[in-house]
Design a protein around this motif. Structure first.
Motif, PDB file in Angstrom:
ATOM      1  N   THR B   2       0.856  -1.175   0.000  1.00  0.00           N
ATOM      2  CA  THR B   2       0.000   0.000   0.000  1.00  0.00           C
ATOM      3  C   THR B   2       0.890   1.221   0.000  1.00  0.00           C
ATOM      4  OG1 THR B   2      -1.828  -0.996   1.220  1.00  0.00           O
ATOM      5  CG2 THR B   2      -1.480   1.340   1.567  1.00  0.00           C
ATOM      6  N   TYR B   3       0.363   2.313  -0.504  1.00  0.00           N
ATOM      7  CA  TYR B   3       1.020   3.595  -0.258  1.00  0.00           C
ATOM      8  C   TYR B   3      -0.064   4.641  -0.038  1.00  0.00           C
ATOM      9  CZ  TYR B   3       4.189   7.602  -0.881  1.00  0.00           C
ATOM     10  OH  TYR B   3       4.904   8.763  -0.719  1.00  0.00           O
ATOM     11  N   GLY B  12      -5.485  23.486   4.090  1.00  0.00           N
ATOM     12  CA  GLY B  12      -6.311  22.339   4.462  1.00  0.00           C
ATOM     13  C   GLY B  12      -5.548  21.027   4.374  1.00  0.00           C
ATOM     14  N   LEU B  13      -6.256  19.968   4.008  1.00  0.00           N
ATOM     15  CA  LEU B  13      -5.681  18.622   4.007  1.00  0.00           C
ATOM     16  C   LEU B  13      -5.705  18.026   2.601  1.00  0.00           C
ATOM     17  CD1 LEU B  13      -7.731  17.488   7.102  1.00  0.00           C
ATOM     18  CD2 LEU B  13      -5.229  17.681   7.092  1.00  0.00           C
ATOM     19  N   VAL B  14      -4.664  17.278   2.257  1.00  0.00           N
ATOM     20  CA  VAL B  14      -4.632  16.572   0.981  1.00  0.00           C
ATOM     21  C   VAL B  14      -4.279  15.115   1.263  1.00  0.00           C
ATOM     22  CG1 VAL B  14      -3.650  16.486  -1.336  1.00  0.00           C
ATOM     23  CG2 VAL B  14      -3.834  18.666  -0.166  1.00  0.00           C
ATOM     24  N   LEU B  15      -5.072  14.206   0.716  1.00  0.00           N
ATOM     25  CA  LEU B  15      -4.892  12.782   0.990  1.00  0.00           C
ATOM     26  C   LEU B  15      -4.833  12.010  -0.316  1.00  0.00           C
ATOM     27  CD1 LEU B  15      -7.770  12.514   3.628  1.00  0.00           C
ATOM     28  CD2 LEU B  15      -5.380  13.097   4.062  1.00  0.00           C
ATOM     29  N   MET B  16      -3.916  11.051  -0.383  1.00  0.00           N
ATOM     30  CA  MET B  16      -3.901  10.179  -1.561  1.00  0.00           C
ATOM     31  C   MET B  16      -3.564   8.760  -1.129  1.00  0.00           C
ATOM     32  SD  MET B  16      -1.930  10.695  -5.232  1.00  0.00           S
ATOM     33  CE  MET B  16      -2.753  12.167  -5.781  1.00  0.00           C
ATOM     34  N   SER B  17      -4.218   7.787  -1.773  1.00  0.00           N
ATOM     35  CA  SER B  17      -3.922   6.385  -1.472  1.00  0.00           C
ATOM     36  C   SER B  17      -3.982   5.579  -2.753  1.00  0.00           C
ATOM     37  CB  SER B  17      -4.954   5.829  -0.486  1.00  0.00           C
ATOM     38  OG  SER B  17      -6.203   5.706  -1.119  1.00  0.00           O
ATOM     39  N   ASP B  18      -3.230   4.475  -2.772  1.00  0.00           N
ATOM     40  CA  ASP B  18      -3.404   3.549  -3.891  1.00  0.00           C
ATOM     41  C   ASP B  18      -4.538   2.591  -3.529  1.00  0.00           C
ATOM     42  OD1 ASP B  18      -2.170   1.692  -2.136  1.00  0.00           O
ATOM     43  OD2 ASP B  18      -1.449   0.563  -3.842  1.00  0.00           O
ATOM     44  N   THR B  19      -4.793   1.616  -4.386  1.00  0.00           N
ATOM     45  CA  THR B  19      -5.921   0.706  -4.126  1.00  0.00           C
ATOM     46  C   THR B  19      -5.533  -0.757  -4.327  1.00  0.00           C
ATOM     47  OG1 THR B  19      -6.569   0.914  -6.429  1.00  0.00           O
ATOM     48  CG2 THR B  19      -7.683   2.371  -4.872  1.00  0.00           C
ATOM     49  N   ARG B  20      -4.233  -1.017  -4.421  1.00  0.00           N
ATOM     50  CA  ARG B  20      -3.853  -2.400  -4.717  1.00  0.00           C
ATOM     51  C   ARG B  20      -3.654  -3.190  -3.430  1.00  0.00           C
ATOM     52  NH1 ARG B  20       0.274  -3.396  -9.484  1.00  0.00           N
ATOM     53  NH2 ARG B  20      -1.615  -2.668 -10.519  1.00  0.00           N
ATOM     54  N   GLY B  51      -1.868  -2.300   5.546  1.00  0.00           N
ATOM     55  CA  GLY B  51      -1.630  -3.488   6.367  1.00  0.00           C
ATOM     56  C   GLY B  51      -2.630  -4.576   6.038  1.00  0.00           C
ATOM     57  N   ASN B  52      -2.823  -5.480   6.975  1.00  0.00           N
ATOM     58  CA  ASN B  52      -3.685  -6.640   6.765  1.00  0.00           C
ATOM     59  C   ASN B  52      -5.110  -6.209   6.405  1.00  0.00           C
ATOM     60  OD1 ASN B  52      -5.723  -8.704   8.032  1.00  0.00           O
ATOM     61  ND2 ASN B  52      -3.851  -9.834   7.582  1.00  0.00           N
ATOM     62  N   LEU B  53      -5.579  -6.670   5.246  1.00  0.00           N
ATOM     63  CA  LEU B  53      -6.861  -6.183   4.727  1.00  0.00           C
ATOM     64  C   LEU B  53      -8.046  -6.599   5.602  1.00  0.00           C
ATOM     65  CD1 LEU B  53      -8.279  -4.640   2.412  1.00  0.00           C
ATOM     66  CD2 LEU B  53      -8.479  -6.823   1.220  1.00  0.00           C
ATOM     67  N   ALA B  54      -8.010  -7.822   6.136  1.00  0.00           N
ATOM     68  CA  ALA B  54      -9.105  -8.260   7.003  1.00  0.00           C
ATOM     69  C   ALA B  54      -9.173  -7.363   8.242  1.00  0.00           C
ATOM     70  CB  ALA B  54      -8.907  -9.728   7.400  1.00  0.00           C
ATOM     71  N   THR B  55      -8.009  -7.022   8.774  1.00  0.00           N
ATOM     72  CA  THR B  55      -7.965  -6.129   9.936  1.00  0.00           C
ATOM     73  C   THR B  55      -8.528  -4.757   9.592  1.00  0.00           C
ATOM     74  OG1 THR B  55      -6.035  -7.231  10.871  1.00  0.00           O
ATOM     75  CG2 THR B  55      -6.423  -4.961  11.571  1.00  0.00           C
ATOM     76  N   THR B  56      -8.041  -4.155   8.504  1.00  0.00           N
ATOM     77  CA  THR B  56      -8.464  -2.781   8.215  1.00  0.00           C
ATOM     78  C   THR B  56      -9.941  -2.742   7.854  1.00  0.00           C
ATOM     79  OG1 THR B  56      -7.759  -2.917   5.891  1.00  0.00           O
ATOM     80  CG2 THR B  56      -6.157  -2.085   7.473  1.00  0.00           C
ATOM     81  N   GLN B  57     -10.424  -3.760   7.124  1.00  0.00           N
ATOM     82  CA  GLN B  57     -11.854  -3.780   6.806  1.00  0.00           C
ATOM     83  C   GLN B  57     -12.701  -3.907   8.063  1.00  0.00           C
ATOM     84  OE1 GLN B  57     -12.946  -6.531   3.730  1.00  0.00           O
ATOM     85  NE2 GLN B  57     -12.279  -5.121   2.116  1.00  0.00           N
ATOM     86  N   ALA B  58     -12.226  -4.728   9.011  1.00  0.00           N
ATOM     87  CA  ALA B  58     -12.979  -4.892  10.261  1.00  0.00           C
ATOM     88  C   ALA B  58     -13.056  -3.570  11.020  1.00  0.00           C
ATOM     89  CB  ALA B  58     -12.331  -5.983  11.128  1.00  0.00           C
ATOM     90  N   VAL B  59     -11.918  -2.849  11.071  1.00  0.00           N
ATOM     91  CA  VAL B  59     -11.915  -1.570  11.788  1.00  0.00           C
ATOM     92  C   VAL B  59     -12.850  -0.579  11.107  1.00  0.00           C
ATOM     93  CG1 VAL B  59     -10.510   0.408  12.501  1.00  0.00           C
ATOM     94  CG2 VAL B  59      -9.584  -1.907  12.684  1.00  0.00           C
ATOM     95  N   ILE B  60     -12.759  -0.505   9.780  1.00  0.00           N
ATOM     96  CA  ILE B  60     -13.613   0.436   9.050  1.00  0.00           C
ATOM     97  C   ILE B  60     -15.094   0.067   9.251  1.00  0.00           C
ATOM     98  CG2 ILE B  60     -14.252   1.266   6.734  1.00  0.00           C
ATOM     99  CD1 ILE B  60     -11.602   2.434   7.747  1.00  0.00           C
ATOM    100  N   SER B  61     -15.404  -1.231   9.211  1.00  0.00           N
ATOM    101  CA  SER B  61     -16.791  -1.654   9.419  1.00  0.00           C
ATOM    102  C   SER B  61     -17.289  -1.278  10.813  1.00  0.00           C
ATOM    103  CB  SER B  61     -16.932  -3.170   9.244  1.00  0.00           C
ATOM    104  OG  SER B  61     -16.629  -3.505   7.920  1.00  0.00           O
ATOM    105  N   ARG B  62     -16.415  -1.432  11.801  1.00  0.00           N
ATOM    106  CA  ARG B  62     -16.816  -1.069  13.167  1.00  0.00           C
ATOM    107  C   ARG B  62     -17.033   0.440  13.299  1.00  0.00           C
ATOM    108  NH1 ARG B  62     -13.191  -5.285  16.890  1.00  0.00           N
ATOM    109  NH2 ARG B  62     -14.164  -7.151  16.009  1.00  0.00           N
ATOM    110  N   LEU B  63     -16.127   1.198  12.684  1.00  0.00           N
ATOM    111  CA  LEU B  63     -16.310   2.661  12.698  1.00  0.00           C
ATOM    112  C   LEU B  63     -17.630   3.021  12.032  1.00  0.00           C
ATOM    113  CD1 LEU B  63     -12.700   3.875  11.696  1.00  0.00           C
ATOM    114  CD2 LEU B  63     -13.816   4.205  13.918  1.00  0.00           C
ATOM    115  N   ILE B 151       2.095   5.928   5.019  1.00  0.00           N
ATOM    116  CA  ILE B 151       2.044   4.553   5.523  1.00  0.00           C
ATOM    117  C   ILE B 151       2.207   3.596   4.353  1.00  0.00           C
ATOM    118  CG2 ILE B 151       0.732   4.951   7.646  1.00  0.00           C
ATOM    119  CD1 ILE B 151      -1.816   4.234   6.199  1.00  0.00           C
ATOM    120  N   GLY B 152       2.620   2.360   4.657  1.00  0.00           N
ATOM    121  CA  GLY B 152       2.826   1.362   3.608  1.00  0.00           C
ATOM    122  C   GLY B 152       4.232   1.457   3.045  1.00  0.00           C
ATOM    123  N   GLU B 153       4.334   1.463   1.740  1.00  0.00           N
ATOM    124  CA  GLU B 153       5.631   1.500   1.038  1.00  0.00           C
ATOM    125  C   GLU B 153       6.076   2.956   0.938  1.00  0.00           C
ATOM    126  OE1 GLU B 153       8.561   0.826   0.262  1.00  0.00           O
ATOM    127  OE2 GLU B 153       8.139  -0.956  -0.967  1.00  0.00           O
TER     128      GLU B 153
END
Lengths: 252, 252
Positions: B2-3, B12-20, B51-63, B151-153
Motif C-alpha cells: 500500500t502507499y 487544508g488537508l490533501v490525501l492520496m492512497s493507492d488501491t492495490r 496493512g492486513n486487509l481483514a484487519t483494516t476492513q474490520a476496523v472500518i466496518s466497526r467505525l 504509511i505502507g511503502e
C-alpha cells in the motif's frame, strides 16, 4: 545501516559506498565498506559490504588472508580464474561466516548476523562483471536489463537511478547520479552517512581509474546537494499543472 | 502493499492512497483504502489504511457501524468532540481488532495481522488535524516540523516530498507533488498500483473540496509520469559536472 551501489556501464564499473555503521543511534562509527584487490595488468576485484559488521569484517579478513598465502592461490581472489568463481567463493565464505556465528549462538542466533555483498571486477580477457551476494551465499549477476545493484538502505535512492541510468553515460555523469542518489538517502536515513567511498574502474585497465573518499566538507557533494533541491523544484514546476475543474483531456 | 500519504497545508488537508492489495504477487485485487464520514457544516473525517486487509476492513466496518447507531453517538466518528478523541478511538479499535485475531491464532498469530492508519479531518471551531496510528493503537500527530505522514511503502516516494513540500503551497501543487511521489513508488514496487484515490479538504469546508479516482488511463497522471522523467533528466544535467581531475574547490 549502509548504502552501497555498483553499476555496470559500457565504459566500465562505478562503485560507491557510505561508511557509517551503527549499533543503535547512539553508537555510530566510520568503517570502510569498499575493498579491492588487484594484480596489475591482469585483474581488479572490488567487494562492498552491508549488514552485520563482525560478519563482513570476518569475510573480508578471510579473503585478504588467502591473498597472502601464495601456496594457496587457487581459492584466492588473486588466483581464481573467473569473476563467476570469485563471486562463488565470496558467497561461500559469507555463508560459512554467517552460519558459524548463528550456530555458536544456538536458537538466539537464528536469522541474525547476516550480511550481503556486491562483488565487481574484471579479469584480463573477460568482461567487467557485477554480482550481488545474498547472506545464504547464492548470488545474481547484473545484466543488460538490471545493470546495477544496491545493498543496505536501497529504496530512497532508487527512483533517481531508475530514471537517470544510461549504459552509455560517462563516468562523470554516473558519479553525479550516484551522488544524487546518496544525497537523497542521507537526507532520509540518519544511519547512512558521509564520508563516502568512490571507485571508478575503466574497462581493461585493471586498476582504479579514479578513487577517492568524499568527506563531510566535500564542496562538490555540497554543491550537488544544494543544487539538486533547486533543480528538483524547477523540474517540479515545469510539470503540467493539475486543475480541479478540467477533465484533463488536454493534459497529454 | 500500500502507499498512502496525508498532508497538512495552510489551506487544508490533501490525501492520496493507492488501491492495490496483494496476497502474493499472483493474487492482486483493487480495494479502497480511503474512507470518509461527515456531518455537513460540522465535521469531516477521513481514514486511510495500510496493512492486513481483514484487519483494516474490520476496523472500518466497526467505525461505520457506530455511525449508524444514533443512540450511541458518543463513540462514533460523528459524535466524538475532538479529532484527538477520534484518533484515540480509532486506535483503540485497531488495537482490539489486531489483538483479537492474534489471540485467536495463538502463538502462530504473534506479530501478524497488523495494520496502520492515517486519520485526518476537521471539526468546526478547531484546526484541521492529521494523525498516524500504529498497530498498537497509539498515535502521533503531524506538526509544523513533520507536516505529512506516509504509511505502507513509504521510502521510494519520500525524497521528493521532503524536497517539494511547502506548507503554503496550493492544493493543485500538492496534488502534483503527490502524483510524482506515487509515480516513483509505482515504478519501484509492483504491489503499489493504480487506480489512486485523491481527496482535498479545504479548511472550514467540512466536505471534500475535490475527490476523485485516478484510473489506469488518467491522462494527467500519464503526463506527470512521462514529463517527470524528462524533467528529472534536465534537472540532473543542470547540476554542476563532476571532474576526475579538479580538486573541486570551484564547485561551490
Amino acid at each position: 545501516m549502509t548504502y552501497c551501489v555498483g553499476m555496470v556501464l559500457e565504459k566500465g564499473l562505478v562503485l560507491m559506498s557510505d561508511t557509517r555503521t551503527n549499533s543503535g543511534v547512539d553508537n555510530i562509527s566510520v568503517f570502510r565498506k569498499m575493498f579491492h584487490w588487484r594484480v596489475p595488468g591482469e585483474r581488479i576485484i572490488s567487494v562492498m559490504t552491508a549488514g552485520n559488521l563482525a560478519t563482513t569484517q570476518a569475510v573480508i579478513s578471510r579473503l585478504e588472508e588467502r591473498t597472502k598465502a601464495p601456496e594457496d592461490r587457487q581459492n584466492s581472489l588473486l588466483g581464481l580464474p573467473t569473476m563467476f568463481q570469485v563471486a562463488s567463493e565470496t558467497g561461500k565464505l559469507l555463508r560459512e561466516t554467517v552460519r558459524e556465528t548463528q550456530d555458536n549462538n544456538g536458537s538466539r542466533g537464528r536469522g541474525r548476523f547476516t550480511a550481503s555483498m556486491i562483488v565487481a571486477g574484471q579479469i584480463a580477457g573477460m568482461e567487467p562483471r557485477l554480482f550481488m551476494i545474498y547472506p545464504e551465499g547464492n548470488f545474481i549477476e547484473a545484466s543488460f536489463d538490471t545493470p546495477f545493484f544496491q545493498i543496505g538502505e536501497t529504496k530512497y535512492g532508487r527512483p533517481i537511478i531508475l530514471r537517470g541510468y544510461d549504459r552509455e553515460m560517462s563516468f562523470e555523469d554516473a558519479v553525479k547520479l550516484l551522488m544524487v542518489s546518496f544525497d537523497s538517502t542521507l537526507k532520509a536515513n540518519l544511519s547512512v552517512g558521509l564520508p563516502l567511498d568512490l571507485m571508478v574502474i575503466a574497462r581493461d585497465q585493471f586498476e582504479p581509474t579514479h578513487a577517492r573518499r568524499i568527506e563531510q566538507t566535500d564542496p562538490y557533494f555540497d554543491a550537488i546537494s544544494s543544487s539538486w533541491s533547486d533543480a528538483l523544484r524547477a523540474a517540479f514546476h515545469s510539470l503540467p499543472d493539475y486543475s480541479f475543474y478540467q477533465p484533463h483531456e488536454d493534459a497529454e
